[in-house]
Motif scaffolding. Structure first.
Motif, PDB file in Angstrom:
ATOM      1  N   GLY A  93      -8.080   9.209   8.191  1.00 31.24           N
ATOM      2  CA  GLY A  93      -6.924   9.619   9.013  1.00 31.24           C
ATOM      3  C   GLY A  93      -7.046   8.160  10.123  1.00 31.24           C
ATOM      4  N   PHE A  94      -8.289   8.612  10.800  1.00 32.80           N
ATOM      5  CA  PHE A  94      -9.265   7.684  11.022  1.00 32.80           C
ATOM      6  C   PHE A  94      -9.224   6.278  10.575  1.00 32.80           C
ATOM      7  N   VAL A  95      -9.723   5.848   9.358  1.00 31.79           N
ATOM      8  CA  VAL A  95      -9.976   5.258   9.330  1.00 31.79           C
ATOM      9  C   VAL A  95      -8.665   4.382   8.743  1.00 31.79           C
ATOM     10  N   ARG A  96      -7.300   5.041   8.665  1.00 29.79           N
ATOM     11  CA  ARG A  96      -5.984   4.300   8.299  1.00 29.79           C
ATOM     12  C   ARG A  96      -5.661   3.285   9.584  1.00 29.79           C
ATOM     13  N   GLU A  97      -5.839   4.785  10.903  1.00 30.84           N
ATOM     14  CA  GLU A  97      -4.989   4.251  12.462  1.00 30.84           C
ATOM     15  C   GLU A  97      -5.939   2.595  12.403  1.00 30.84           C
ATOM     16  N   ARG A  98      -7.523   1.975  12.182  1.00 28.24           N
ATOM     17  CA  ARG A  98      -8.027   1.193  12.254  1.00 28.24           C
ATOM     18  C   ARG A  98      -8.248  -0.181  11.641  1.00 28.24           C
ATOM     19  N   LEU A  99      -7.132   0.068  10.747  1.00 32.72           N
ATOM     20  CA  LEU A  99      -7.172  -1.382   9.720  1.00 32.72           C
ATOM     21  C   LEU A  99      -5.836  -1.368  10.276  1.00 32.72           C
ATOM     22  N   ASP A 100      -6.114  -2.922   9.798  1.00 27.78           N
ATOM     23  CA  ASP A 100      -5.009  -3.898  10.137  1.00 27.78           C
ATOM     24  C   ASP A 100      -4.698  -4.501   8.462  1.00 27.78           C
ATOM     25  N   PRO A 101      -4.407  -3.978   7.957  1.00 28.54           N
ATOM     26  CA  PRO A 101      -4.495  -5.300   6.794  1.00 28.54           C
ATOM     27  C   PRO A 101      -2.682  -6.260   6.321  1.00 28.54           C
ATOM     28  N   GLU A 102      -2.920  -7.037   6.253  1.00 31.66           N
ATOM     29  CA  GLU A 102      -2.014  -7.493   5.677  1.00 31.66           C
ATOM     30  C   GLU A 102      -0.752  -7.417   4.432  1.00 31.66           C
ATOM     31  N   THR A 103       0.342  -7.822   4.472  1.00 28.69           N
ATOM     32  CA  THR A 103       0.825  -7.976   3.240  1.00 28.69           C
ATOM     33  C   THR A 103       1.093  -8.932   2.265  1.00 28.69           C
ATOM     34  N   ASP A 104       1.016  -8.640   1.449  1.00 31.91           N
ATOM     35  CA  ASP A 104       0.894 -10.270   0.052  1.00 31.91           C
ATOM     36  C   ASP A 104       1.705 -10.248  -0.954  1.00 31.91           C
ATOM     37  N   ILE A 105       1.350 -11.565  -2.304  1.00 30.28           N
ATOM     38  CA  ILE A 105       1.907 -10.806  -2.749  1.00 30.28           C
ATOM     39  C   ILE A 105       0.770  -9.944  -4.085  1.00 30.28           C
ATOM     40  N   HIS A 106       0.026  -9.058  -3.756  1.00 29.99           N
ATOM     41  CA  HIS A 106      -0.897  -8.038  -4.940  1.00 29.99           C
ATOM     42  C   HIS A 106       0.008  -6.861  -4.430  1.00 29.99           C
ATOM     43  N   ALA A 107       0.151  -6.880  -2.614  1.00 30.42           N
ATOM     44  CA  ALA A 107       0.630  -5.117  -2.243  1.00 30.42           C
ATOM     45  C   ALA A 107       0.487  -5.502  -0.902  1.00 30.42           C
ATOM     46  N   GLY A 108       1.673  -4.203  -0.173  1.00 25.38           N
ATOM     47  CA  GLY A 108       2.276  -4.351   1.248  1.00 25.38           C
ATOM     48  C   GLY A 108       0.492  -3.507   2.131  1.00 25.38           C
ATOM     49  N   ALA A 109       1.116  -3.571   3.088  1.00 25.55           N
ATOM     50  CA  ALA A 109      -0.200  -3.411   4.414  1.00 25.55           C
ATOM     51  C   ALA A 109       0.326  -2.111   4.177  1.00 25.55           C
ATOM     52  N   ASP A 110       1.164  -1.731   4.472  1.00 26.86           N
ATOM     53  CA  ASP A 110       1.152   0.215   4.253  1.00 26.86           C
ATOM     54  C   ASP A 110       0.370   0.773   2.735  1.00 26.86           C
ATOM     55  N   TYR A 111       0.779  -0.443   1.787  1.00 29.72           N
ATOM     56  CA  TYR A 111      -0.164   0.758   0.191  1.00 29.72           C
ATOM     57  C   TYR A 111      -1.512   0.618   1.105  1.00 29.72           C
ATOM     58  N   ARG A 112      -1.637  -0.799   0.983  1.00 28.26           N
ATOM     59  CA  ARG A 112      -3.658  -0.753   1.303  1.00 28.26           C
ATOM     60  C   ARG A 112      -3.684  -0.239   2.256  1.00 28.26           C
ATOM     61  N   ARG A 113      -3.162   0.645   3.051  1.00 28.89           N
ATOM     62  CA  ARG A 113      -4.034   1.150   4.171  1.00 28.89           C
ATOM     63  C   ARG A 113      -3.575   2.802   3.671  1.00 28.89           C
ATOM     64  N   HIS A 114      -2.863   2.758   3.080  1.00 27.98           N
ATOM     65  CA  HIS A 114      -2.954   5.059   2.164  1.00 27.98           C
ATOM     66  C   HIS A 114      -3.981   4.785   1.297  1.00 27.98           C
ATOM     67  N   LEU A 115      -4.259   3.206   0.332  1.00 27.84           N
ATOM     68  CA  LEU A 115      -5.278   3.975  -0.686  1.00 27.84           C
ATOM     69  C   LEU A 115      -6.922   3.756   0.058  1.00 27.84           C
ATOM     70  N   ALA A 116      -6.759   2.667   1.570  1.00 29.71           N
ATOM     71  CA  ALA A 116      -8.650   2.617   1.798  1.00 29.71           C
ATOM     72  C   ALA A 116      -8.321   3.998   2.488  1.00 29.71           C
ATOM     73  N   GLY A 117      -7.267   4.875   2.945  1.00 31.01           N
ATOM     74  CA  GLY A 117      -7.591   6.264   3.239  1.00 31.01           C
ATOM     75  C   GLY A 117      -8.175   7.269   1.999  1.00 31.01           C
ATOM     76  N   VAL A 118      -7.256   6.949   0.820  1.00 30.45           N
ATOM     77  CA  VAL A 118      -7.415   7.806   0.144  1.00 30.45           C
ATOM     78  C   VAL A 118      -8.963   7.581  -0.541  1.00 30.45           C
ATOM     79  N   LEU A 119      -9.427   6.253  -0.999  1.00 29.25           N
ATOM     80  CA  LEU A 119     -11.045   6.202  -1.308  1.00 29.25           C
ATOM     81  C   LEU A 119     -11.763   6.043  -0.695  1.00 29.25           C
ATOM     82  N   THR A 120     -11.729   6.151   1.006  1.00 25.03           N
ATOM     83  CA  THR A 120     -12.332   6.793   2.143  1.00 25.03           C
ATOM     84  C   THR A 120     -13.059   8.331   1.420  1.00 25.03           C
ATOM     85  N   GLU A 121     -11.929   8.917   1.417  1.00 28.06           N
ATOM     86  CA  GLU A 121     -12.114  10.676   1.083  1.00 28.06           C
ATOM     87  C   GLU A 121     -12.769  11.112   0.070  1.00 28.06           C
TER      88      GLU A 121
END
Length: 105
Positions: free
Chosen positions: A52-80
């Motif tokens: 959760g801390f990691v997700r709060e600290r990230l500010d990803p951009e949306t591009d043609i590959h993935a949305g910002a929310d997905y990148r934020r979520h994935l970063a949290g899952v992979l951090t765990e």
């Protein structure tokens, strides 16, 4: 990267991130990792707060590959997952080192 002390508690935890910020990012997760371990046996931390801390600290951009929310979520899952694996490795190294010391190697 996770290191543990003689009591098998996290002494340092850091993670690197690409594709979730304007530049590559390294976060020091030590304080959150220690909180995740508080009152639990070594290796049985609750990493969800760190994620959760990691997700709060990230500010990803949306591009043609993935949305910002997905990148934020994935970063949290992979951090765990990464913290769980890195902590298990650090505990194994610490226990092996302690056993070697006792054997006089």
């Amino acid at each position: 990267m996770v290191s543990v002390d003689e009591d098998l508690r996290v002494s340092a935890a850091r993670a690197g991130y690409l594709g979730v910020a304007a530049v590559p990012l390294v976060l020091d997760l030590t304080r959150r990792a220690r909180q995740a371990q508080a009152g639990r046996p070594p290796g049985d931390a609750d990493w969800s707060g760190v994620a959760g801390f990691v997700r709060e600290r990230l500010d990803p951009e949306t591009d043609i590959h993935a949305g910002a929310d997905y990148r934020r979520h994935l970063a949290g899952v992979l951090t765990e997952r990464a913290l769980r694996a890195a902590t298990a490795d650090a505990l194994d190294r610490a226990r092996t080192s302690a056993a070697d010391d006792e054997a006089g190697w």
